[in-house]
Scaffold this motif. Structure first.
Motif, short mmCIF file in Angstrom:
data_model
loop_
_atom_site.label_atom_id
_atom_site.label_comp_id
_atom_site.label_asym_id
_atom_site.label_seq_id
_atom_site.Cartn_x
_atom_site.Cartn_y
_atom_site.Cartn_z
N ALA A 1 0.84 -1.21 0.00
CA ALA A 1 0.00 0.00 0.00
C ALA A 1 0.87 1.25 0.00
N ALA A 2 0.35 2.31 -0.59
CA ALA A 2 1.09 3.57 -0.66
C ALA A 2 1.27 4.14 0.75
N PRO A 3 2.40 4.79 1.00
CA PRO A 3 2.61 5.37 2.34
C PRO A 3 1.64 6.51 2.62
N ILE A 4 1.35 6.72 3.90
CA ILE A 4 0.56 7.88 4.32
C ILE A 4 1.49 9.08 4.35
N LYS A 5 1.14 10.12 3.62
CA LYS A 5 2.01 11.28 3.51
C LYS A 5 1.57 12.39 4.46
N LEU A 6 2.47 12.77 5.33
CA LEU A 6 2.22 13.87 6.25
C LEU A 6 3.25 14.96 6.02
N ASP A 7 2.80 16.19 5.91
CA ASP A 7 3.70 17.33 5.79
C ASP A 7 3.56 18.19 7.03
N PHE A 8 4.63 18.32 7.79
CA PHE A 8 4.63 19.17 8.98
C PHE A 8 5.21 20.53 8.61
N LYS A 9 4.45 21.57 8.91
CA LYS A 9 4.89 22.94 8.64
C LYS A 9 5.58 23.50 9.88
N TRP A 10 6.81 23.94 9.69
CA TRP A 10 7.60 24.50 10.80
C TRP A 10 7.83 25.98 10.57
N ARG A 11 7.86 26.72 11.68
CA ARG A 11 8.05 28.18 11.62
C ARG A 11 9.12 28.60 12.62
N LYS A 12 9.97 29.50 12.20
CA LYS A 12 11.02 30.02 13.07
C LYS A 12 10.52 31.28 13.76
N ASN A 13 10.57 31.28 15.09
CA ASN A 13 10.15 32.45 15.87
C ASN A 13 11.13 33.59 15.64
N SER A 14 10.64 34.72 15.17
CA SER A 14 11.50 35.84 14.83
C SER A 14 12.19 36.45 16.04
N LYS A 15 11.62 36.24 17.23
CA LYS A 15 12.20 36.81 18.45
C LYS A 15 13.19 35.87 19.12
N THR A 16 12.83 34.59 19.22
CA THR A 16 13.67 33.62 19.94
C THR A 16 14.56 32.79 19.03
N GLY A 17 14.22 32.74 17.73
CA GLY A 17 14.98 31.90 16.82
C GLY A 17 14.62 30.43 16.92
N GLN B 1 9.35 25.70 15.62
CA GLN B 1 8.26 24.85 16.11
C GLN B 1 7.28 24.58 14.98
N ALA B 2 6.63 23.43 15.05
CA ALA B 2 5.62 23.07 14.06
C ALA B 2 4.32 23.80 14.38
N TYR B 3 3.56 24.17 13.33
CA TYR B 3 2.30 24.85 13.57
C TYR B 3 1.14 24.26 12.77
N ASP B 4 1.43 23.32 11.88
CA ASP B 4 0.35 22.71 11.10
C ASP B 4 0.80 21.34 10.60
N MET B 5 -0.17 20.45 10.43
CA MET B 5 0.09 19.15 9.83
C MET B 5 -0.85 19.00 8.64
N VAL B 6 -0.28 18.68 7.49
CA VAL B 6 -1.06 18.48 6.27
C VAL B 6 -1.05 16.99 5.96
N ALA B 7 -2.20 16.33 6.11
CA ALA B 7 -2.31 14.89 5.88
C ALA B 7 -2.92 14.64 4.51
N GLU B 8 -2.12 14.03 3.62
CA GLU B 8 -2.58 13.75 2.26
C GLU B 8 -3.17 15.00 1.61
#
Length: 214
Positions: A148-164, A167-174
């Motif tokens: 079976a085809a793999p389940i594709k997850l895309d995790f969106k990460w964002r760099k905090n402009s103040k602390t550097g 952290q992830a802020y969203d998960m895109v499933a398929e």
């Protein structure tokens, strides 16, 4: 070489190695690919190690998610994206209550999804050059058996402009974004009833027990 020179050389070498180690550690701690691997390794190893507890009490998955995954998630930023244009019309107290409820919702939702995990192999895409980017998408494939085809997850990460900090802020499933989905789903409640009503509804959803997949 004299003893004093040896001591001086050793001191300089020790300082250089220590500096290199600290610098490398700092880079690792602020690299989203490294953080993604760390979170994944800890999360799935804890699920495997606690199958007995999970079968007796599925809600224990919430504890694992809370400890292993949520520290890597920008709950407030994700919540502000869900609120969208309604964010500005809310008070700080309303936003705090909403973010708390939203964090509990993420914990419950992720725990429920993870009940379907059965020791599949996890593949995280190789690290890419980040440069001066402050947004990075990282693909995670959950490999399936039987061809079976793999389940594709895309995790969106964002760099905090103040602390550097990354952290992830969203998960895109398929191809389906959790943030966008909830923004669309909850916008009518925000428009018709306001943030307090939405927060109350999210609290009820977040309080639902985790149930094992059959």
């Amino acid at each position: 070489m004299k003893i004093n020179q040896l001591k001086k050389w050793f001191t300089v070498l020790t300082f250089a190695v220590s500096t290199l180690f600290v610098t490398s550690t700092a880079i690792a701690e602020t690299n989203p690919y490294v953080l993604m691997q760390q979170a994944s390794d800890k999360l799935f190893s804890d699920i495997k190690a606690n199958q007995g507890k999970i079968k007796q009490n599925p809600d224990y998955l919430r504890t694992i998610v809370r400890n292993d995954l949520l520290p890597y998630v920008q709950v407030n930023y994700a919540g502000s994206l869900v609120l969208g244009s309604y964010f500005k019309s809310t008070t700080p107290e309303q936003r705090d209550k909403f973010f708390k409820a939203f964090g509990d919702f993420i914990e419950q939702a992720y725990a429920q999804v993870l009940t379907a995990y059965s020791s599949q192999q996890i593949q995280i895409e190789p690290a890419k050059e980040i440069g001066d980017k402050n947004l990075v998408n990282i693909r995670v494939n959950i490999m399936q058996t039987g061809g079976a085809a793999p389940i594709k997850l895309d995790f969106k990460w964002r760099k905090n402009s103040k602390t550097g900090e990354w952290q992830a802020y969203d998960m895109v499933a398929e191809g389906v974004s959790m943030v966008v989905t909830k923004q669309n789903e909850w916008s009518s409640i925000l428009r018709q009833q306001g943030i307090d009503a939405l927060t109350a509804q999210i609290q009820k959803t977040a309080a639902q027990p985790v149930t094992l997949s059959k």
